[in-house]
Enzyme design. Structure first.
Site, PDB file in Angstrom:
ATOM      1  N   LYS A 209      23.685  58.445  22.770  1.00 35.08           N
ATOM      2  CA  LYS A 209      24.296  59.704  23.197  1.00 35.08           C
ATOM      3  C   LYS A 209      23.272  60.614  23.867  1.00 35.08           C
ATOM      4  CE  LYS A 209      25.632  60.591  19.007  1.00 35.08           C
ATOM      5  NZ  LYS A 209      25.230  59.347  18.334  1.00 35.08           N
ATOM      6  N   GLU A 426      21.334  33.330  -5.853  1.00 32.89           N
ATOM      7  CA  GLU A 426      21.521  33.264  -4.395  1.00 32.89           C
ATOM      8  C   GLU A 426      22.331  32.039  -3.993  1.00 32.89           C
ATOM      9  OE1 GLU A 426      20.953  35.792  -2.656  1.00 32.89           O
ATOM     10  OE2 GLU A 426      19.772  36.851  -4.172  1.00 32.89           O
TER      11      GLU A 426
END
Ligand code: ADP
Ligand code: MG
Ligand code: ZN
Length: 603
Positions: A209, A426
């Site tokens: 922006k 995991e």
């Protein structure tokens, strides 16, 4: 006025301290004199305790003060109504008397001193204020109370243009009209076109922006006043408002020009919700801003650009026609946009042949322009560290992991048991990722502790660009999150605290499904999720729940049901793949980190 700011605050505190000391001293001497009475004095004279007396008559005779010295070396004072009488009394008792002159209070002491003191305190206070201001503005402009601090940027050597802004094609087209107007206002005025006064650029941080606003000024080649919303918010009431006034005065002198207010949410928050009553500093500043924007005429040649990543908290008044009536949303770039941004930043970085920008763009959904810039920069840093003069694919992969999970902390010592638990945890996540069709394939699994405090991580390929999530995918997300805990439970019959963030994210998804997306049958398609989860001061302070206790209880029950169901389903999948769970955990313990190919070979 050029004066070196010095710390008036310290002087002020010193003066106050001195005054306090003086007060205490006076108080002490006063109580001393009260303690000793005329009766005691007469008794002391009769007893022959008094050695000598010194008389200080007051200006208003015959009153005065006696300084009494005793034979034992002590002394005290006594205020008396008539010193003459006392003198007679002492003479009678043959006590030596020393008579001092009546003090002639000088004109200076009685009139000038108090005035001088007041003036000094006032001056010190002003100096204190000024030095605060100077400190706040970071310079020695001691008297610049209400001056605006916008930086005027006219071209200069590093002028940004639309070419520097990659992607954002539609947004640039929309803004091209404004550039045109700034270049040739006459053309538009002739046909009676009304050009917007204000354009609000809105979107997540890092999407370009600020860059785009600068590019507009660069393209149009007009003066560019840039100021950040937080610059308006000062500790003194009224300063912000006068800064706004000043800023627009400067802009009017320089038209056509662009006034750019970055991070406008700092000033333009919803009014009437401040903590300090109705008229706090920010409201005054916002009011002034609105007044100024109403005050200049259309087509006067001033265009106010503003950027924010929080439109939802802006005051609605700022979005009214005649103010910021044009709103341009800048989202995270899509795959094409990402590739273009990567190309821009790869320009000055030598890349090896195996680096495929198109492929990087594919695997970085959700990355903003700033993230992509950072990715290539990290890659370059990694390449430089290994003394290479070009970036290869391995560097990009490492940078990618580093950005996702933080730097791996290989040196941290982890016990064998902890490693085993982490490996199974995991592996549990990873298996669900692989088995569930809605989830992205696994990119890496690792049990190397990360900088963000995790014991290991399972990193999927980034999600594809999708407009929305399906219910099925959300359930799968919950299942994957629970996978780690389930694996721990199956293998070790005991569970650890390591799954807390997994549990939190699973719960959060389930709650959103119920309260925001209407995905639960018992609750129905009603939004019970008031304005998102982020709490910010100003609005949510006055926030009350819009539903009853009964509904709240039902929501909680529903959330629990979703999570429980997911848990059972996920447990079933992991139990069916127990062989792979063991193999995966063993491989992790051996290699610490395994790649996508190594993991998929297990199935
Ligand atoms: P915002 O103001 O939206 O938070 P910025 O404009 O400050 O983001 O962007 C931060 C950085 O990200 C820029 O300096 C630039 O390097 C990079 N960037 C972001 N979007 C783009 C883009 N579309 N093209 C090129 N660079 C970009
Ligand atoms: Mg910005
Ligand atoms: Zn986990």
């Amino acid at each position: 006025m050029k004066k070196k700011p010095f710390n008036g605050g310290i002087i002020l505190i010193f003066v106050i301290f001195l005054l306090l000391l003086a007060c205490i001293y006076l108080e002490m001497t006063k109580s001393n004199s009260r303690a000793y009475t005329r009766v005691q004095f007469l008794a002391d004279i009769a007893a022959g305790n008094v050695l000598q007396v010194e008389i200080d008559p007051n200006e208003q005779t015959p009153t005065g003060r006696l300084n009494i010295y005793f034979k034992d070396g002590n002394s005290t004072i006594l205020y008396v109504a008539d010193v003459g009488e006392m003198e007679d009394l002492l003479d009678e008792n043959q006590i030596p008397v020393l008579m001092n002159n009546i003090p002639q209070d000088s004109w200076f002491k009685s009139y000038m001193l108090p005035i001088l003191l007041v003036v000094i305190v006032f001056v010190l206070f002003m100096v204190f204020l000024n030095s605060q201001m100077a400190a706040a503005s970071g310079g020695n402009k001691a008297m610049n109370f209400g001056k605006n601090r916008a930086r005027l940027e006219v071209g200069g050597p590093k002028k940004a243009t639309f070419a520097d802004v990659a992607g954002l094609k539609e947004e640039k087209e929309e803004l091209a009209e404004i550039v045109e107007f700034l270049r040739e206002p006459g053309k538009f005025i002739k046909v009676g076109a009304r050009i917007p006064k204000g354009v609000l650029l809105e979107g997540p941080p890092g999407t370009g922006k600020t860059l785009l606003a600068k590019a507009i000024a660069g393209e149009a080649d007009v003066p560019f006043f840039s100021i950040s919303g937080s610059d308006f918010v000062e500790m003194f009431v009224g300063v912000g408002a006068s800064r706004v006034r000043d800023l627009f005065e400067d802009a009017k002198k320089n038209n056509p020009c662009i006034v750019f207010i970055d991070e406008i949410d700092a000033v333009a928050r919803r009014r009437g919700t401040g903590m300090g009553g109705g008229h706090d500093e920010r409201e005054q500043t916002l009011n002034q801003l609105l007044v100024e924007m109403d005050g200049f005429k259309e087509n006067e040649g001033i265009i106010v650009l503003a950027a924010t990543n929080r439109v939802d908290i802006l005051d609605p008044a700022i979005l009214r026609p005649g103010r910021f009536d044009r709103k341009i949303s800048i989202g995270v770039p899509d795959i094409g946009g990402r590739e273009e941004i990567l190309k821009v930043y790869a320009k000055n970085k030598p890349l090896a042949e195996d680096v495929n920008l198109e492929h990087i763009a594919q695997t970085t959904a959700g990355f903003t322009g700033a993230d992509l810039e950072n990715l290539l920069n990290e890659s370059a840093l990694i390449a430089a560290k290994s003394d290479r003069e070009y970036i290869c694919d391995e560097d990009v992969k490492k940078a990618f992991i580093k950005m996702g999970v933080g730097t791996e902390k290989k040196s941290r010592i982890v016990s064998e048991q902890e490693k085993r638990i982490t490996a199974y945890h995991e592996a549990g996540h990873a298996i669900l990722h692989h088995v569930l069709p809605d989830m992205e394939p696994v990119y890496t699994v690792s049990i190397i502790p990360t900088g963000l405090g995790a014991a290991g991580y399972t990193m999927p390929l980034p999600e594809k660009d999708e407009m929305f999530l399906t219910k099925g995918k959300m359930l799968h997300k919950i299942m994957v999150a629970l996978g780690g805990r389930i694996a721990e439970e199956l293998i070790f019959d005991d569970i650890t605290t390591g799954a807390s963030s997994d549990i939190r994210s699973a719960t959060r998804v389930a709650r959103k499904m119920v309260t925001r997306y209407g995905m639960s049958d018992n609750i129905g398609t009603i939004n019970y999720d008031e304005e998102g989860e982020d709490v910010f001061i100003g609005r949510d302070l006055a926030h009350t729940r819009s539903h009853s206790e009964m509904v709240a209880g039902k929501i909680d029950q529903e959330v629990k049901e979703i999570v429980d169901n997911c848990y059972q389903m996920a447990k079933k999948i992991i139990m069916e793949n127990e062989g792979i769970l063991h193999k995966c955990a063993d491989l992790l313990l051996e290699k610490e980190r395994i790649t996508m190919a190594e993991f998929e070979a297990l199935f």
